[in-house]
Design a protein around this motif. Structure first.
Motif, mmCIF file in Angstrom:
data_model
loop_
_atom_site.group_PDB
_atom_site.id
_atom_site.type_symbol
_atom_site.label_atom_id
_atom_site.label_comp_id
_atom_site.label_asym_id
_atom_site.label_seq_id
_atom_site.Cartn_x
_atom_site.Cartn_y
_atom_site.Cartn_z
ATOM 1 N N VAL A 70 0.844 -1.199 0.000
ATOM 2 C CA VAL A 70 0.000 0.000 0.000
ATOM 3 C C VAL A 70 0.879 1.249 0.000
ATOM 4 N N ASP A 71 0.358 2.276 -0.666
ATOM 5 C CA ASP A 71 1.041 3.574 -0.716
ATOM 6 C C ASP A 71 0.589 4.462 0.431
ATOM 7 N N GLU A 72 -0.685 4.316 0.797
ATOM 8 C CA GLU A 72 -1.249 5.180 1.829
ATOM 9 C C GLU A 72 -1.264 4.450 3.165
ATOM 10 N N PHE A 73 -0.507 4.972 4.117
ATOM 11 C CA PHE A 73 -0.433 4.411 5.458
ATOM 12 C C PHE A 73 0.134 5.480 6.369
ATOM 13 N N LYS A 74 -0.016 5.241 7.654
ATOM 14 C CA LYS A 74 0.603 6.144 8.624
ATOM 15 C C LYS A 74 1.223 5.312 9.730
ATOM 16 N N GLU A 75 2.066 5.944 10.485
ATOM 17 C CA GLU A 75 2.755 5.303 11.599
ATOM 18 C C GLU A 75 2.191 5.911 12.881
ATOM 19 N N THR A 76 1.923 5.063 13.866
ATOM 20 C CA THR A 76 1.382 5.562 15.118
ATOM 21 C C THR A 76 1.922 4.717 16.275
ATOM 22 N N PHE A 77 1.678 5.178 17.488
ATOM 23 C CA PHE A 77 2.042 4.399 18.666
ATOM 24 C C PHE A 77 0.757 3.970 19.347
ATOM 25 N N VAL A 78 0.692 2.690 19.689
ATOM 26 C CA VAL A 78 -0.507 2.085 20.269
ATOM 27 C C VAL A 78 -0.104 1.363 21.546
ATOM 28 N N ARG A 79 -0.972 1.458 22.554
ATOM 29 C CA ARG A 79 -0.757 0.690 23.774
ATOM 30 C C ARG A 79 -1.383 -0.691 23.548
ATOM 31 N N ASN A 80 -0.569 -1.732 23.604
ATOM 32 C CA ASN A 80 -1.081 -3.080 23.331
ATOM 33 C C ASN A 80 -1.839 -3.628 24.544
ATOM 34 N N SER A 81 -2.336 -4.856 24.425
ATOM 35 C CA SER A 81 -3.155 -5.448 25.492
ATOM 36 C C SER A 81 -2.374 -5.625 26.794
ATOM 37 N N SER A 82 -1.052 -5.630 26.730
ATOM 38 C CA SER A 82 -0.221 -5.732 27.940
ATOM 39 C C SER A 82 0.072 -4.366 28.548
ATOM 40 N N GLY A 83 -0.410 -3.306 27.886
ATOM 41 C CA GLY A 83 -0.173 -1.956 28.378
ATOM 42 C C GLY A 83 1.124 -1.347 27.873
ATOM 43 N N LYS A 84 1.819 -2.074 27.026
ATOM 44 C CA LYS A 84 3.104 -1.618 26.492
ATOM 45 C C LYS A 84 2.876 -0.830 25.202
ATOM 46 N N GLU A 85 3.583 0.295 25.058
ATOM 47 C CA GLU A 85 3.442 1.109 23.850
ATOM 48 C C GLU A 85 4.314 0.529 22.738
ATOM 49 N N GLU A 86 3.721 0.407 21.542
ATOM 50 C CA GLU A 86 4.475 -0.108 20.410
ATOM 51 C C GLU A 86 4.145 0.667 19.144
ATOM 52 N N LYS A 87 5.120 0.710 18.229
ATOM 53 C CA LYS A 87 4.911 1.395 16.948
ATOM 54 C C LYS A 87 4.148 0.460 16.023
ATOM 55 N N ARG A 88 3.119 1.002 15.377
ATOM 56 C CA ARG A 88 2.355 0.225 14.401
ATOM 57 C C ARG A 88 2.075 1.085 13.181
ATOM 58 N N TYR A 89 1.882 0.385 12.079
ATOM 59 C CA TYR A 89 1.440 1.051 10.861
ATOM 60 C C TYR A 89 -0.068 0.912 10.776
ATOM 61 N N VAL A 90 -0.696 1.923 10.194
ATOM 62 C CA VAL A 90 -2.152 1.952 10.068
ATOM 63 C C VAL A 90 -2.506 2.116 8.596
ATOM 64 N N ILE A 91 -3.408 1.268 8.116
ATOM 65 C CA ILE A 91 -3.892 1.362 6.736
ATOM 66 C C ILE A 91 -5.398 1.621 6.756
ATOM 67 N N LYS A 92 -5.919 2.047 5.636
ATOM 68 C CA LYS A 92 -7.367 2.170 5.469
ATOM 69 C C LYS A 92 -7.818 1.155 4.436
ATOM 70 N N THR A 93 -8.906 0.488 4.744
ATOM 71 C CA THR A 93 -9.516 -0.444 3.798
ATOM 72 C C THR A 93 -10.999 -0.566 4.133
ATOM 73 N N LYS A 94 -11.746 -1.183 3.245
ATOM 74 C CA LYS A 94 -13.182 -1.361 3.479
ATOM 75 C C LYS A 94 -13.447 -2.671 4.196
ATOM 76 N N ILE A 95 -14.409 -2.612 5.105
ATOM 77 C CA ILE A 95 -14.906 -3.793 5.799
ATOM 78 C C ILE A 95 -16.385 -3.906 5.446
ATOM 79 N N LYS A 96 -16.851 -5.122 5.206
ATOM 80 C CA LYS A 96 -18.269 -5.334 4.913
ATOM 81 C C LYS A 96 -18.881 -6.054 6.098
#
Length: 154
Positions: A70-96
């Motif tokens: 994908v060409d369109e994405f962003k980078e963000t920081f997310v707190r995972n289920s363990s409470g730890k912050e991690e870098k993740r990429y975010v994409i947009k797509t359709k869900i049905k």
């Protein structure tokens, strides 16, 4: 005028048509801000001057056995289920879901140890759904009932 909210259960079955992934089990998670999708081998690649994002979906859960770029994405920081912050990429797509296609964001996460390859978070749920945790697979049930009605009308 306020529209009525669709009732959604604790789990459901959805399609990701742009990614060619159908009948995917999902967990509804009102504790998560952004929806997330299980991916592996997530990496940035350089195509000429452009930086793209490459990833693979979970073929064990029925996803296509191919990489996506994908060409369109962003980078963000997310707190995972363990409470730890991690870098993740975010994409947009359709869900049905419930017969409607909704364009939304998904963070790409390693959910290998989780039962559900996709979590649906608050950004998707807000102003669309009301969660009834005693229910499950309401979208899938509704579509299968509609399909049965159509066949009996023929």
């Amino acid at each position: 005028m306020k529209h009525s909210l669709q009732i959604i259960g604790a789990t459901d079955i959805v399609d990701l048509p742009e990614l060619g992934w159908f009948n995917v089990p999902v967990r509804i998670d009102s504790g998560a801000t952004t929806s997330s999708i299980h991916c592996s081998r997530v990496k940035l690649i350089k195509e000429g001057e452009q930086i793209q994002l490459q990833f693979y979906l979970d073929k064990k859960k029925g996803a296509p056995q191919e990489s996506f770029i994908v060409d369109e994405f962003k980078e963000t920081f997310v707190r995972n289920s363990s409470g730890k912050e991690e870098k993740r990429y975010v994409i947009k797509t359709k869900i049905k879901i419930f017969g409607k296609k909704i364009r939304t964001e998904f963070s790409l996460a390693n959910r290998r140890k989780m039962q559900y390859p996709i979590l649906l978070g608050r950004k998707l749920l807000k102003n669309r759904f009301l969660i009834d945790v005693s229910q499950k697979n309401l979208s899938a049930s509704k579509l299968s009932s509609a399909s049965k009605r159509l066949k009996s009308d023929e």
